[in-house]
Design an enzyme around this catalytic site. Structure first.
Site, PDB file in Angstrom:
ATOM      1  N   LYS A 111       0.855  -1.184   0.000  1.00 57.83           N
ATOM      2  CA  LYS A 111       0.000   0.000   0.000  1.00 57.83           C
ATOM      3  C   LYS A 111       0.889   1.231   0.000  1.00 57.83           C
ATOM      4  O   LYS A 111       1.816   1.339   0.812  1.00 57.83           O
ATOM      5  CB  LYS A 111      -0.895  -0.032   1.243  1.00 57.83           C
ATOM      6  CG  LYS A 111      -1.959   1.050   1.303  1.00 57.83           C
ATOM      7  CD  LYS A 111      -2.801   0.846   2.567  1.00 57.83           C
ATOM      8  CE  LYS A 111      -3.866   1.926   2.691  1.00 57.83           C
ATOM      9  NZ  LYS A 111      -4.637   1.772   3.948  1.00 57.83           N
ATOM     10  N   HIS A 113      -0.159   4.434   0.429  1.00 56.38           N
ATOM     11  CA  HIS A 113      -0.719   5.575   1.140  1.00 56.38           C
ATOM     12  C   HIS A 113      -1.107   5.129   2.547  1.00 56.38           C
ATOM     13  O   HIS A 113      -1.006   3.947   2.878  1.00 56.38           O
ATOM     14  CB  HIS A 113      -1.938   6.136   0.401  1.00 56.38           C
ATOM     15  CG  HIS A 113      -3.043   5.128   0.229  1.00 56.38           C
ATOM     16  ND1 HIS A 113      -3.021   4.167  -0.747  1.00 56.38           N
ATOM     17  CD2 HIS A 113      -4.197   4.927   0.939  1.00 56.38           C
ATOM     18  CE1 HIS A 113      -4.114   3.426  -0.666  1.00 56.38           C
ATOM     19  NE2 HIS A 113      -4.838   3.857   0.358  1.00 56.38           N
TER      20      HIS A 113
END
Length: 230
Positions: A111, A113
């Site tokens: 991921k 963010h």
């Protein structure tokens, strides 16, 4: 807990688990093609522990087996995807039984963010126990070991629901060892299984229901062809 594939030894917890898996439709008999291309007379699909009652009961079996094993661990790690649910469920049951441990799991894709990264949950540290349904080729275990070590922690073992006790398939060739034995001998990790193929055979041997006992010869023949000695 792993057992010699030729031994009739079993225990009440293993027998209760096999009966539960059969009743839940998770353990089925017939003819099924395995990932290795073999025709197996039985199929174990942990994805069918698919409601709260079944998942809770499964977690009880894992927790009881782990506590009885004496294996020391500080947290659980569930490899994506099945291991995620297992880690969460078993951590809840362990806490209920007085052993409250954190858990973490990985994403298949990092991921970029928010908190970022591939690991989710508690910080991966200390002695980390990997939890999964079965060990088919050891690939998931090796990937988990790499992530755990990269985080600075120590993989201490693997717990699974069923040890099939059969020869691993390497490049289409039967190996002299099982995937579980590879993890134990080559990767140096303890493996704690709720039940094994030996336990499954003992269960079938004790059945009076012909719908179940009729599967015994095929399962025995499969073990004789593909089974390993420990």
């Amino acid at each position: 807990m792993t057992q010699d594939a030729s031994s009739p030894r079993t225990d009440a917890l293993a027998q209760d688990f096999v009966a539960f898996a059969v009743d839940a439709g998770v353990l089925r008999f017939g003819e099924f093609k395995t990932k290795a291309g073999r025709l197996s007379p039985y199929f174990f699909n942990a994805g069918l522990f698919d409601d709260g009652a079944k998942l809770g009961r499964l977690a009880q079996f894992y927790a009881q087996r782990l506590l009885a094993s004496g294996l020391e661990f500080d947290m659980l790690f569930g490899p994506a995807y099945k291991g995620i649910t297992l880690a969460a469920a078993v951590s809840i049951e362990l806490a209920r039984l007085g052993k409250n441990v954190p858990y973490a799991y990985n994403r298949k894709e990092a991921k970029d963010h928010g908190e970022g990264g591939t690991l989710v949950g508690a910080p991966v540290q200390g002695r980390v126990l990997i939890i999964d349904d079965v060990i088919s080729a050891g690939t998931s275990v090796r990937e988990s070991i790499a992530m755990i070590q990269a985080a600075g922690a120590t993989p201490c073992g693997v717990t699974i629901a069923l040890d099939r006790q059969e020869k691993a398939s390497e490049h289409g060739v039967d190996a002299p060892h099982s995937a579980v034995q590879f993890v134990q001998r080559e990767l140096g990790l303890s493996v704690v299984a709720i039940a094994t193929l030996t336990d499954l055979l003992a269960y079938l041997q004790g059945q009076s229901d012909p719908r179940l006992s009729s599967s015994l010869p095929a399962v025995q023949a499969y073990r004789e062809r593909y089974g390993v000695q420990t």
